[in-house]
Design a protein around this motif. Structure first.
Motif, mmCIF file in Angstrom:
data_model
loop_
_atom_site.group_PDB
_atom_site.id
_atom_site.type_symbol
_atom_site.label_atom_id
_atom_site.label_comp_id
_atom_site.label_asym_id
_atom_site.label_seq_id
_atom_site.Cartn_x
_atom_site.Cartn_y
_atom_site.Cartn_z
ATOM 1 N N CYS A 120 0.824 -1.207 0.000
ATOM 2 C CA CYS A 120 0.000 0.000 0.000
ATOM 3 C C CYS A 120 0.854 1.251 0.000
ATOM 4 O O CYS A 120 0.563 2.215 -0.712
ATOM 5 N N ARG A 121 1.926 1.201 0.813
ATOM 6 C CA ARG A 121 2.787 2.375 0.883
ATOM 7 C C ARG A 121 3.441 2.663 -0.466
ATOM 8 O O ARG A 121 3.634 3.815 -0.842
ATOM 9 N N ILE A 122 3.786 1.596 -1.186
ATOM 10 C CA ILE A 122 4.362 1.769 -2.526
ATOM 11 C C ILE A 122 3.365 2.498 -3.429
ATOM 12 O O ILE A 122 3.703 3.465 -4.114
ATOM 13 N N LEU A 123 2.131 2.026 -3.386
ATOM 14 C CA LEU A 123 1.109 2.630 -4.255
ATOM 15 C C LEU A 123 0.782 4.053 -3.823
ATOM 16 O O LEU A 123 0.628 4.944 -4.668
ATOM 17 N N ASP A 124 0.702 4.264 -2.507
ATOM 18 C CA ASP A 124 0.423 5.615 -2.011
ATOM 19 C C ASP A 124 1.516 6.598 -2.423
ATOM 20 O O ASP A 124 1.239 7.698 -2.900
ATOM 21 N N ALA A 125 2.767 6.161 -2.209
ATOM 22 C CA ALA A 125 3.895 7.021 -2.568
ATOM 23 C C ALA A 125 3.888 7.313 -4.064
ATOM 24 O O ALA A 125 4.091 8.452 -4.489
ATOM 25 N N SER A 126 3.636 6.269 -4.857
ATOM 26 C CA SER A 126 3.594 6.443 -6.306
ATOM 27 C C SER A 126 2.547 7.471 -6.696
ATOM 28 O O SER A 126 2.799 8.379 -7.491
ATOM 29 N N TRP A 127 1.381 7.327 -6.093
ATOM 30 C CA TRP A 127 0.282 8.217 -6.432
ATOM 31 C C TRP A 127 0.601 9.675 -6.085
ATOM 32 O O TRP A 127 0.281 10.591 -6.843
ATOM 33 N N GLN A 128 1.255 9.835 -4.951
ATOM 34 C CA GLN A 128 1.610 11.185 -4.535
ATOM 35 C C GLN A 128 2.609 11.816 -5.506
ATOM 36 O O GLN A 128 2.473 12.989 -5.898
ATOM 37 N N ILE A 129 3.589 11.026 -5.921
ATOM 38 C CA ILE A 129 4.575 11.518 -6.889
ATOM 39 C C ILE A 129 3.888 11.924 -8.182
ATOM 40 O O ILE A 129 4.151 12.985 -8.754
ATOM 41 N N GLU B 71 1.973 15.136 -7.867
ATOM 42 C CA GLU B 71 2.824 16.322 -7.713
ATOM 43 C C GLU B 71 3.657 16.613 -8.949
ATOM 44 O O GLU B 71 3.888 17.774 -9.293
ATOM 45 N N GLU B 72 4.111 15.528 -9.629
ATOM 46 C CA GLU B 72 5.063 15.754 -10.724
ATOM 47 C C GLU B 72 4.668 15.115 -12.050
ATOM 48 O O GLU B 72 5.360 15.310 -13.039
ATOM 49 N N GLY B 73 3.592 14.333 -12.034
ATOM 50 C CA GLY B 73 3.160 13.699 -13.285
ATOM 51 C C GLY B 73 3.758 12.322 -13.490
ATOM 52 O O GLY B 73 4.725 11.944 -12.834
ATOM 53 N N TRP B 74 3.166 11.587 -14.410
ATOM 54 C CA TRP B 74 3.573 10.203 -14.673
ATOM 55 C C TRP B 74 5.021 10.091 -15.110
ATOM 56 O O TRP B 74 5.714 9.140 -14.772
ATOM 57 N N HIS B 75 5.494 11.063 -15.871
ATOM 58 C CA HIS B 75 6.858 10.986 -16.401
ATOM 59 C C HIS B 75 7.895 11.006 -15.278
ATOM 60 O O HIS B 75 9.016 10.545 -15.453
ATOM 61 N N ALA B 76 7.512 11.552 -14.123
ATOM 62 C CA ALA B 76 8.463 11.699 -13.013
ATOM 63 C C ALA B 76 8.465 10.491 -12.088
ATOM 64 O O ALA B 76 9.245 10.433 -11.143
ATOM 65 N N LEU B 77 7.611 9.533 -12.359
ATOM 66 C CA LEU B 77 7.530 8.357 -11.488
ATOM 67 C C LEU B 77 8.643 7.363 -11.813
ATOM 68 O O LEU B 77 8.702 6.844 -12.931
ATOM 69 N N SER B 78 9.525 7.139 -10.840
ATOM 70 C CA SER B 78 10.608 6.170 -11.046
ATOM 71 C C SER B 78 10.715 5.255 -9.828
ATOM 72 O O SER B 78 10.325 5.614 -8.715
#
Lengths: 202, 202
Positions: free
Chosen positions: A16-25, A28-35
């Motif tokens: 859940c924390r992985i998904l929550d963190a991903s969603w927050q990123i 805030e910064e858009g899909w392209h910024a998710l790494s």
DNA sequence: AATTTTGCTTAACGGTGTTAAAAAAACCTA
DNA sequence: TAGGTTTTTTTAACACCGTTAAGCAAAATT
């Protein structure tokens, strides 16, 4: 040995924390910024542990895609169930569909491949605006033949044209596998365009 | 030394080769596969030399975006100039617009941010198809009230709805800076949906 | 012929997704 | 509690990516 359940619970919590963190990123910064490394940073781990919870990055995106479709499906169904007449249902459903896209843009981008990091320089390219001007100009002439005078009306008509044409093109590109035949495309186009023009003419 | 002209010519030729190679890569593998090193390989150079011809990778994409808009603009203008009546012009122009999107999908992806590498697993996600089924089902009931019986007709109506709604959402997301107001969006939606429903009812 | 300029390559930086090996922590058993 | 096993986490590495700086070799100029 009841600890096995506790571990299961902890593992689920990290997921859940992985998904929550991903969603927050993403918010805030858009899909392209998710790494992967950025996600790992956010949950205070190192990147490889994520692979214990998701096969790869694509699996994380797939999770969100699924969530998007779940929300959309629920929304559309609820809209339908508030009416009994098929015509009213149809209206409510498509409005709900649009509302979903408007409110959950991040989901929609993922689900239908609308990448936002493009052509922001549209105004930098003269030909881009030129095309719109050409279409707008002709629309103006067409509407002048009737008694439409308001700018608001002009804008609406233009976007109605644009939406149906752009939507048709986009859906064809994105759903390449199960896309429409050329004939179907053209008949949809013809009908839609003629309907709009007829409506303008009054 | 007249060699300066020859050098200018060579430089221009390399620039062309960069663009040609890029285009070939895109046609064969898609935009996601286009990389500076791959371009360099194709023109038998190393990556850094490309920066002597383009500021960065984005400048290459911008070049193609511009080309796309040039072709689109030319196409739409030509379509207009084959007619004199604004209504006929309007029809021809939007058909030309669609033709462009259909024929030059790579350009269109770049110009309007239609990323193709998404949701190919649409059939993997039950909720995705469920939403379509809900909408299709209701459309079926609506059409059954009139005397529409053909599957072909059903498909066309569905895509007309879908195109205008999806197009409207997409344009709002992509043109975030200069997007429409909520009221305008809703009035476009209302008019379009009601028009399609009215047409179905006959 | 010596020197400057040009064209090109190699190396490097920081970033990406992903995998394998090494290290650390937790656990179980004796 | 000590020792060994298993699980968890990290480090290191690979192969890419865009991009920049330094080095080198060939060409042009003086």
């Amino acid at each position: 040995m009841g600890t096995i359940e506790r571990k299961q619970r902890l593992k689920e919590e990290v997921r859940c924390r992985i998904l929550d963190a991903s969603w927050q990123i993403v918010q805030e910064e858009g899909w392209h910024a998710l790494s992967m490394r950025k996600i790992a940073d956010a949950i205070e781990y190192t990147a490889p542990i994520i692979y214990g919870y998701f096969e790869n990055k694509d699996a994380i995106l797939r999770e969100f895609t699924q969530r998007g479709y779940q929300i959309l499906s629920k929304t559309v169904k609820e809209a339908r169930d508030q009416h009994t007449d098929p015509a009213e249902q149809m209206e409510a459903m498509w409005l709900a569909y649009w509302d979903f896209g408007y409110e959950h843009q991040a989901y929609y981008q993922l689900m239908y491949g609308v990448s936002v990091d493009c052509c922001q320089q549209e105004k930098m390219i003269p030909e881009a605006e030129e095309t719109l001007n050409l279409l707008n100009e002709t629309l103006g002439k067409l509407m002048a033949q009737s008694k439409h005078r308001e700018q608001e009306d002009h804008c609406r008509r233009f976007y109605t044209f644009w939406s149906v044409v752009h939507g048709l093109i986009s859906l064809n590109i994105v759903r390449k596998s199960s896309s429409l035949s050329l004939e179907t495309n053209r008949s949809i186009l013809f009908e839609a365009i003629h309907a709009i023009i007829a409506d303008i003419k009054g």
